[in-house]
Design a protein around this motif. Structure first.
Motif, PDB file in Angstrom:
ATOM      1  N   LEU A 115       0.882  -1.174   0.000  1.00 33.47           N
ATOM      2  CA  LEU A 115       0.000   0.000   0.000  1.00 33.47           C
ATOM      3  C   LEU A 115       0.913   1.215   0.000  1.00 33.47           C
ATOM      4  O   LEU A 115       1.737   1.374   0.891  1.00 33.47           O
ATOM      5  N   THR A 117       6.076  -1.819  -9.472  1.00 31.43           N
ATOM      6  CA  THR A 117       5.499  -2.917  -8.689  1.00 31.43           C
ATOM      7  C   THR A 117       4.075  -3.220  -9.141  1.00 31.43           C
ATOM      8  O   THR A 117       3.672  -4.386  -9.251  1.00 31.43           O
ATOM      9  N   ASP A 168      -1.642   3.722   1.808  1.00 30.31           N
ATOM     10  CA  ASP A 168      -1.305   3.674   3.228  1.00 30.31           C
ATOM     11  C   ASP A 168      -1.366   5.118   3.725  1.00 30.31           C
ATOM     12  O   ASP A 168      -0.560   5.948   3.311  1.00 30.31           O
ATOM     13  N   GLU A 213      13.183  -3.084   0.197  1.00 31.77           N
ATOM     14  CA  GLU A 213      13.377  -2.316   1.437  1.00 31.77           C
ATOM     15  C   GLU A 213      12.312  -2.631   2.483  1.00 31.77           C
ATOM     16  O   GLU A 213      12.476  -2.291   3.647  1.00 31.77           O
TER      17      GLU A 213
HETATM   18  N1  MSP Z   1       3.431   2.179   2.886  1.00 31.11           N
HETATM   19  C1  MSP Z   1       4.557   1.317   2.831  1.00 31.11           C
HETATM   20  C2  MSP Z   1       4.158  -0.093   2.466  1.00 31.11           C
HETATM   21  C3  MSP Z   1       3.108  -0.715   3.315  1.00 31.11           C
HETATM   22  S1  MSP Z   1       2.653  -2.291   2.742  1.00 31.11           S
HETATM   23  C4  MSP Z   1       1.604  -2.876   3.905  1.00 31.11           C
HETATM   24  C5  MSP Z   1       5.551   1.844   1.800  1.00 31.11           C
HETATM   25  N2  MSP Z   1       5.052   2.677   0.879  1.00 31.11           N
HETATM   26  S2  MSP Z   1       5.889   3.410  -0.283  1.00 31.11           S
HETATM   27  O1  MSP Z   1       5.012   4.395  -0.868  1.00 31.11           O
HETATM   28  O2  MSP Z   1       7.128   3.873   0.210  1.00 31.11           O
HETATM   29  O3  MSP Z   1       6.100   2.343  -1.401  1.00 31.11           O
HETATM   30  C6  MSP Z   1       7.173   1.481  -1.336  1.00 31.11           C
HETATM   31  C7  MSP Z   1       7.117   0.566  -2.516  1.00 31.11           C
HETATM   32  O4  MSP Z   1       7.122   1.295  -3.755  1.00 31.11           O
HETATM   33  C8  MSP Z   1       8.354  -0.312  -2.621  1.00 31.11           C
HETATM   34  O5  MSP Z   1       8.268  -1.427  -1.776  1.00 31.11           O
HETATM   35  C9  MSP Z   1       8.320  -0.678  -4.087  1.00 31.11           C
HETATM   36  O6  MSP Z   1       7.296  -1.599  -4.302  1.00 31.11           O
HETATM   37  C10 MSP Z   1       7.929   0.645  -4.714  1.00 31.11           C
HETATM   38  N3  MSP Z   1       9.094   1.479  -4.960  1.00 31.11           N
HETATM   39  C11 MSP Z   1       9.304   2.730  -4.472  1.00 31.11           C
HETATM   40  N4  MSP Z   1      10.467   3.196  -4.981  1.00 31.11           N
HETATM   41  C12 MSP Z   1      11.040   2.284  -5.782  1.00 31.11           C
HETATM   42  C13 MSP Z   1      12.192   2.228  -6.591  1.00 31.11           C
HETATM   43  N5  MSP Z   1      13.053   3.214  -6.650  1.00 31.11           N
HETATM   44  N6  MSP Z   1      12.400   1.097  -7.308  1.00 31.11           N
HETATM   45  C14 MSP Z   1      11.544   0.043  -7.278  1.00 31.11           C
HETATM   46  N7  MSP Z   1      10.437   0.062  -6.526  1.00 31.11           N
HETATM   47  C15 MSP Z   1      10.183   1.151  -5.739  1.00 31.11           C
HETATM   48  O7  MSP Z   1       6.701   1.470   1.860  1.00 31.11           O
END
Ligand code: MSP
Length: 492
Positions: free
Chosen positions: A10, A24, A49, A262
């Motif tokens: 999320l 993703t 989220d 991450e």
């Molecule tokens: N809110 C949490 C996740 C909660 S799940 C119950 C979060 N959100 S986030 O907005 O930071 O999104 C993270 C996700 O976005 C990563 O896990 C990945 O899927 C995607 N990515 C964000 N930046 C990215 C890159 N630079 N490269 C690849 N995927 C990336 O963490």
């Protein structure tokens, strides 16, 4: 039939979506489309989220209430998914009542069972990562600063001392290790499994799961001075969302949670332990993919180099973005997003290899066969198409392994084979001496391209539909070829 249930993380609503989020979600959509086309019912869940300090602060900076602020960004995620042809079955926002009430129910259940208990938290907190760190994790650097130990983050930590509810994670160390041992496919890809095993073998500490200083969160039932820690809240979405559908029994458990590397620990350690505590069956696998850099640099606010997916689709089209993201970087590894590499793949692989092949096939059928399309082949009639069909099992197994770049590699091998065959057969010469052989060959070529069109559907739905329209893929009774503009006009 049990649905193939897959999820994306999320996404936080502190900022609009960028290509990392698109990556993703496109990958999840490709896998979902693959399973649907194989006849399996699918349930794809994504969402946003929306609680926690990070959102609270971003909203305050924008002068909006956290909910108004979240409404706006959450809608941008949805619009982008529509624009990118992502077909999800459910989109959950953690601020929805269907989620909030169930999170409270889970919290109460665990409090009752003793897996959640009250204590005092003394340690550190990273707002950017929404992560707790211990004194040892967060040892001061040479300048005496305590920075987030996550190498991608390194932001200053907050010291926190407050009453807190804890989740008894330590109790699940052995059950988790046993689960990893008994289910070798749980931690994916296998090259990332070790990191999790070492971490859990090193011992697990109970983790804080409530905050008294954060107002923007789900209140702890019966103790409203506390709000539920944002990760404990967000992870539960994978169960609260399907629980609010009538089909829960056909959905649960997840076949795969797709996440970035991450947040692998939260998904491979904390989340399965939470499910064990709740008495729910565990997902079949958790897959952590790698990270994109952009032109060799990490994407960050300070660099101001977030790539807006719409900027890419405006120039190259939606399918080119989908293709590039899944082809350039093997799922599970890290990679770099660069304009040069995007343009190169666009011109060579989409424009030349695929686009020209389709275009010249359509031209030749139009010119040499008066546009007549073949019926479905009789056995032995179409050797090239037969050769391609024989690759189907290998292709499917790559898709099942989430080896998207490997699957595309296989499809492009087949495209290369067809191009080589056109050059070898040279229908423009053959037609002068042997019209029947020319027809046999062009029919075979059209049938082969129909197969390629089918294979491309999960990756490039618009391209697949255009190929279908031109080549009459649904037709079993021949029909006429449809001429159309080039799929991928050359970019300079
Ligand atoms: N809110 C949490 C996740 C909660 S799940 C119950 C979060 N959100 S986030 O907005 O930071 O999104 C993270 C996700 O976005 C990563 O896990 C990945 O899927 C995607 N990515 C964000 N930046 C990215 C890159 N630079 N490269 C690849 N995927 C990336 O963490």
């Amino acid at each position: 039939m049990k649905r193939f249930y897959l999820t994306t993380p999320l996404y936080y609503v502190n900022a609009p979506p960028h290509i990392g989020h698109a990556y993703t979600t496109i990958a999840a959509d490709v896998l979902a489309r693959f399973w649907r086309s194989a006849g399996r019912p699918v349930h794809l869940l994504t969402g946003t989220d929306e609680h926690g300090l990070k959102i609270e602060q971003a909203a305050a900076a924008a002068g909006l209430s956290p909910l108004r602020f979240s409404d706006n960004i959450s809608a941008q995620f949805k619009e982008l998914w529509d624009h990118l042809d992502i077909r999800y079955d459910d989109f959950i926002r953690t601020t929805e009542p269907r989620h909030e009430t169930r999170v409270q129910e889970c919290f109460s259940k665990l409090l009752k069972s003793g897996d959640v208990f009250k204590g005092l938290y003394r340690g550190f907190y990273c707002v950017s990562d929404e992560t707790y760190w211990t004194e040892t994790d967060a040892a001061p650097d040479e300048k005496g600063r305590r920075l987030c130990p996550n190498p991608e983050c390194r932001k200053p930590l907050q010291a926190v001392e407050e009453e807190s509810y804890f989740f008894r994670l330590s109790k699940y160390q052995q059950p988790l290790l046993k689960h990893y041992r008994d289910n070798p496919g749980f931690l994916k890809p296998s090259h990332r499994a070790n990191e999790i095993l070492r971490f859990v073998e090193g011992g697990l500490q109970d983790t804080a799961i409530s905050r008294t200083k954060v107002k923007w969160g789900i209140p702890v039932p019966g103790d409203e001075a506390h709000t539920v820690y944002v990760w404990f809240d967000a992870l539960l979405n994978y169960v609260t969302a399907p629980q609010s559908s009538d089909a829960f029994a056909d959905i649960w458990p997840a076949d795969v949670h797709i996440v970035g590397k991450e947040i692998y620990r939260f998904h491979a350690v904390t989340w399965p332990a939470m499910l064990m505590a709740l008495g729910l069956p565990l997902p079949k696998s958790v897959f952590a993919h790698g990270w994109w850099t952009v032109e060799g640099k990490k994407m960050s606010k300070s660099q101001g180099n977030f790539v807006d997916p719409r900027a890419v689709t405006n120039e190259f089209g939606v399918d080119a973005l989908r293709y590039f993201l899944l082809r350039e970087m093997p799922f599970g590894n890290d990679g770099d997003f660069s304009q040069a590499s995007l343009k190169k793949r666009y011109n060579a692989e989409l424009g030349n290899d695929l686009g020209n092949l389709l275009n010249r096939t359509v031209d030749m059928v139009d010119r040499y066969l008066a546009g007549e399309l073949p019926r479905r082949a009789a056995p032995g009639e179409s050797p090239l198409a037969q050769e391609l069909s024989a690759k189907q099992p290998l292709l499917s197994s790559r898709m099942e392994e989430l080896d998207f770049s490997g699957a595309l590699g296989l499809i492009w091998e087949a495209i290369g084979r067809l191009n080589a065959e056109v050059n070898a057969q040279a229908p423009w010469k053959l037609v002068k001496t042997d019209p029947a052989a020319t027809q046999r060959f062009l029919f075979d070529l059209v049938r082969s391209l129909r197969i390629i069109g089918g294979w491309l559907e999960p990756f490039m739905p618009q391209t697949s539909a255009k190929m279908q329209a031109q080549l009459g893929m649904r037709q079993t009774d021949g029909g006429k070829i449809q001429k159309a503009p080039l799929l991928f006009p050359r970019k300079l």
